[in-house]
Design an enzyme around this catalytic site. Structure first.
Site, mmCIF file in Angstrom:
data_model
loop_
_atom_site.group_PDB
_atom_site.id
_atom_site.type_symbol
_atom_site.label_atom_id
_atom_site.label_comp_id
_atom_site.label_asym_id
_atom_site.label_seq_id
_atom_site.Cartn_x
_atom_site.Cartn_y
_atom_site.Cartn_z
ATOM 1 N N ASP A 127 2.486 -12.414 -38.037
ATOM 2 C CA ASP A 127 1.582 -12.260 -39.066
ATOM 3 C C ASP A 127 0.107 -12.264 -38.565
ATOM 4 O OD1 ASP A 127 0.733 -12.425 -41.731
ATOM 5 O OD2 ASP A 127 0.887 -14.711 -41.907
ATOM 6 N N TYR A 129 -4.293 -11.775 -39.238
ATOM 7 C CA TYR A 129 -5.092 -12.729 -40.134
ATOM 8 C C TYR A 129 -6.362 -11.863 -40.272
ATOM 9 C CZ TYR A 129 -7.736 -17.480 -40.641
ATOM 10 O OH TYR A 129 -8.119 -18.578 -41.358
ATOM 11 N N HIS A 134 -10.919 -13.870 -46.162
ATOM 12 C CA HIS A 134 -9.925 -14.978 -46.219
ATOM 13 C C HIS A 134 -10.381 -15.892 -44.794
ATOM 14 C CE1 HIS A 134 -6.109 -17.338 -46.171
ATOM 15 N NE2 HIS A 134 -5.808 -16.828 -44.905
ATOM 16 N N ARG A 143 -14.059 -26.180 -41.213
ATOM 17 C CA ARG A 143 -14.951 -26.306 -40.279
ATOM 18 C C ARG A 143 -16.350 -26.334 -40.951
ATOM 19 N NH1 ARG A 143 -10.959 -23.287 -38.020
ATOM 20 N NH2 ARG A 143 -12.186 -21.374 -38.510
ATOM 21 N N GLU A 200 0.632 -16.503 -50.207
ATOM 22 C CA GLU A 200 -0.416 -15.724 -49.729
ATOM 23 C C GLU A 200 0.061 -14.278 -50.010
ATOM 24 O OE1 GLU A 200 -0.783 -16.793 -45.423
ATOM 25 O OE2 GLU A 200 -2.200 -18.226 -45.707
ATOM 26 N N GLU A 202 -0.277 -10.603 -49.291
ATOM 27 C CA GLU A 202 -0.108 -9.997 -48.009
ATOM 28 C C GLU A 202 0.785 -8.572 -48.151
ATOM 29 O OE1 GLU A 202 0.647 -11.830 -44.215
ATOM 30 O OE2 GLU A 202 -0.115 -13.880 -45.029
ATOM 31 N N ASP A 234 3.488 -14.757 -47.980
ATOM 32 C CA ASP A 234 3.750 -15.869 -46.829
ATOM 33 C C ASP A 234 3.308 -16.993 -47.524
ATOM 34 O OD1 ASP A 234 3.728 -16.974 -44.542
ATOM 35 O OD2 ASP A 234 1.673 -16.443 -43.901
ATOM 36 N N ARG A 238 0.349 -26.202 -47.444
ATOM 37 C CA ARG A 238 -0.889 -26.343 -46.919
ATOM 38 C C ARG A 238 -0.989 -27.742 -46.214
ATOM 39 N NH1 ARG A 238 -2.420 -21.242 -46.018
ATOM 40 N NH2 ARG A 238 -2.573 -20.176 -48.018
ATOM 41 N N GLN A 241 1.057 -27.586 -43.020
ATOM 42 C CA GLN A 241 0.120 -26.705 -42.053
ATOM 43 C C GLN A 241 -1.030 -27.572 -41.554
ATOM 44 O OE1 GLN A 241 -1.196 -23.085 -44.133
ATOM 45 N NE2 GLN A 241 -2.338 -22.355 -42.303
ATOM 46 N N TYR A 245 -0.940 -27.678 -37.314
ATOM 47 C CA TYR A 245 -1.308 -26.506 -36.843
ATOM 48 C C TYR A 245 -2.213 -26.519 -35.482
ATOM 49 C CZ TYR A 245 -6.203 -26.195 -37.836
ATOM 50 O OH TYR A 245 -7.584 -26.405 -37.979
ATOM 51 N N LYS A 254 5.177 -22.818 -42.774
ATOM 52 C CA LYS A 254 5.125 -21.189 -43.095
ATOM 53 C C LYS A 254 6.527 -20.939 -42.707
ATOM 54 C CE LYS A 254 0.671 -19.894 -42.850
ATOM 55 N NZ LYS A 254 0.061 -19.211 -43.950
ATOM 56 N N THR A 258 9.614 -16.503 -46.293
ATOM 57 C CA THR A 258 8.517 -15.377 -46.359
ATOM 58 C C THR A 258 9.444 -14.189 -47.438
ATOM 59 O OG1 THR A 258 7.721 -15.845 -44.163
ATOM 60 C CG2 THR A 258 7.155 -13.927 -45.172
ATOM 61 N N THR A 351 -3.457 -12.822 -45.333
ATOM 62 C CA THR A 351 -3.875 -12.961 -46.758
ATOM 63 C C THR A 351 -4.910 -11.800 -47.083
ATOM 64 O OG1 THR A 351 -3.351 -15.291 -46.653
ATOM 65 C CG2 THR A 351 -4.691 -14.498 -48.473
ATOM 66 N N GLU A 365 -7.782 -20.703 -51.472
ATOM 67 C CA GLU A 365 -9.171 -20.131 -51.943
ATOM 68 C C GLU A 365 -9.288 -20.188 -53.378
ATOM 69 O OE1 GLU A 365 -7.416 -16.883 -49.129
ATOM 70 O OE2 GLU A 365 -9.489 -16.548 -48.936
#
Ligand code: MN
Length: 419
Positions: A127, A129, A134, A143, A200, A202, A234, A238, A241, A245, A254, A258, A351, A365
């Site tokens: 997968d 990114y 996204h 962050r 997600e 995708e 996907d 959350r 995750q 992660y 995840k 899928t 995504t 999002e």
């Protein structure tokens, strides 16, 4: 160019498309088929009748194995020949099938009468990114805006190795996962059903011809390795995750499920919808640099229907062309260290979010990490509820026809009861 098989103008499965899939027919037999309007055309049967000229694989017929891996391994010349032959056999002015009722009955069936299965054995699943929007949105939430993109992001297509065993065909429902999370960032985590289950949006490319271990794939040849594309959801927990992660990336948040759409739209069918990819600044290193970076104009939508709603409500409209990193760059990067790709491997895009809030490809999002409830018909959501049905669809709009992917859908089932 038309077929003698009628195709409604809004159908995703035009004569120009002919996507490949695997279905159950005649009780239990797995057949390789193409979709055409409201019908399937049985390619396994056509090959058995000697109507396709395809090289055999180690003495067996290519379309006889109940999965598309053997055909994927044949490469672009054969893919093009078979596509041309199918279009010839199905053309309006071609009588071989059209005027032979007995033959036609063996080859043609209503699409609603067959059960679609996973189209290929998927050995490995990666997968990426690759959506800048996204990655920026998620980075901003976790962050802060000034550190949204990590320093590597503009220099390489970031990815993680996913899990192939839990890739499921559209229509298979998804149970809310149990797991460990730390919602209040306290001293001790908790265990229970995920409280922030998400989709997600995708797309994913199936590898056709692979490469030998140790042999990189130059970017100039990268696209020749790809057989076709599907839609991919996907599913993401959350809360699980966010806690797990660090520092190695996604794992149990995840790999519980899928979903992919059952029809593989070939790169040949997508060719008329090829467009220039968004410019890149800074220019990536030479092994990721191609003179004409191209992508595809594929319209994408996501719908959610709650258990009490009587129609699905659209929550997102995006486009594959928004992605910053192209398929060719993903393939070249994946193999630059000599990692071998194999027929049937699946490379997901990440995504696909666009520039506007309506084009964000996840609830994370759309609801900005749960802080802005999203309107879903007459209801609202931050994340998905039990009973919600999520449907993703995608298509390319031609002049009077569509090359579409159908849909990938599933309903959320409640978490497994604790003993
Ligand atoms: Mn993803």
């Amino acid at each position: 160019m038309q077929s003698f098989v009628p195709v409604p103008s809004q159908s995703h499965f035009s004569f120009q498309n002919l996507p490949y899939g695997v279905c159950r027919r005649h009780g239990n037999e797995r057949c390789i088929v193409v979709a055409l309007g409201e019908h399937i055309v049985d390619v396994t049967a056509l090959e058995a009748m000697g109507m396709l000229d395809v090289p055999s694989m180690q003495g067996r017929r290519v379309f006889d194995s109940g999965s598309l891996n053997d055909f994927m391994a044949q490469g672009r010349t054969v893919w093009r020949e078979v596509r041309a032959r199918l279009q010839q056999l199905l053309a309006a002015d071609e009588s071989t099938l059209r005027d032979d009722a007995e033959l036609l009955a063996q080859v043609l069936a209503p699409r609603n009468d067959v059960e679609m299965l996973l189209p290929a054995g998927i050995g490995d699943y990666t997968d990426f990114y690759s959506s800048r929007e996204h990655a920026t949105n998620v980075g901003t939430m976790f962050r802060g805006a000034d550190k949204a993109l990590q320093p590597n992001w503009l220099h390489l297509p970031v990815a993680y190795h996913g899990r192939a065993s839990s890739i499921i065909a559209s229509g298979t429902n998804v149970r809310r996962p149990l797991g460990q999370s730390n919602p209040d960032n306290g001293a001790t985590p908790i265990y229970g059903p995920s409280r922030s289950l998400d989709f997600e949006l995708e797309m994913a490319a199936f590898v056709g011809i692979g490469n030998e271990l140790g042999q990189p794939i130059p970017i100039a040849n990268a696209e020749e390795h790809l057989f076709g594309m599907v839609l991919l959801n996907d599913w993401s927990a959350r809360d699980i995750q966010a806690w797990e992660y660090v520092p190695l990336g996604p794992f149990l948040g995840k790999n519980f499920a899928t979903s992919i759409s059952p029809w593989i739209v070939t790169m040949e069918a997508l060719e008329p919808f090829r467009v220039a990819a968004p410019p890149q600044d800074p220019l990536p290193l030479p092994y990721l640099n191609a003179p004409r970076r191209a992508t595809y104009d594929i319209q994408l939508e996501v719908y959610v229907q709650g258990a009490k709603m009587n129609a699905p409500a659209r929550v997102c409209a995006s486009n594959f062309r928004y992605l910053y990193w192209t398929l060719a760059q993903q393939v070249a990067h994946h193999a630059v260290n000599g990692c071998n790709l194999r027929p049937g491997d699946l490379l997901a895009s990440g995504t696909i979010s666009g520039p506007t809030p309506e084009s964000y490809g996840s609830m994370l999002e759309l609801s900005w990490r749960g802080s802005r409830p999203v309107k879903v018909g007459d209801e609202t959501r931050t994340f998905l509820l039990d009973g919600d049905r999520v449907t993703m669809t995608a298509w390319c709009q031609g002049d009077g026809y569509r090359v579409g992917f159908g849909s990938v859908e599933a309903t959320i089932l409640p978490a497994r009861l604790e003993d």
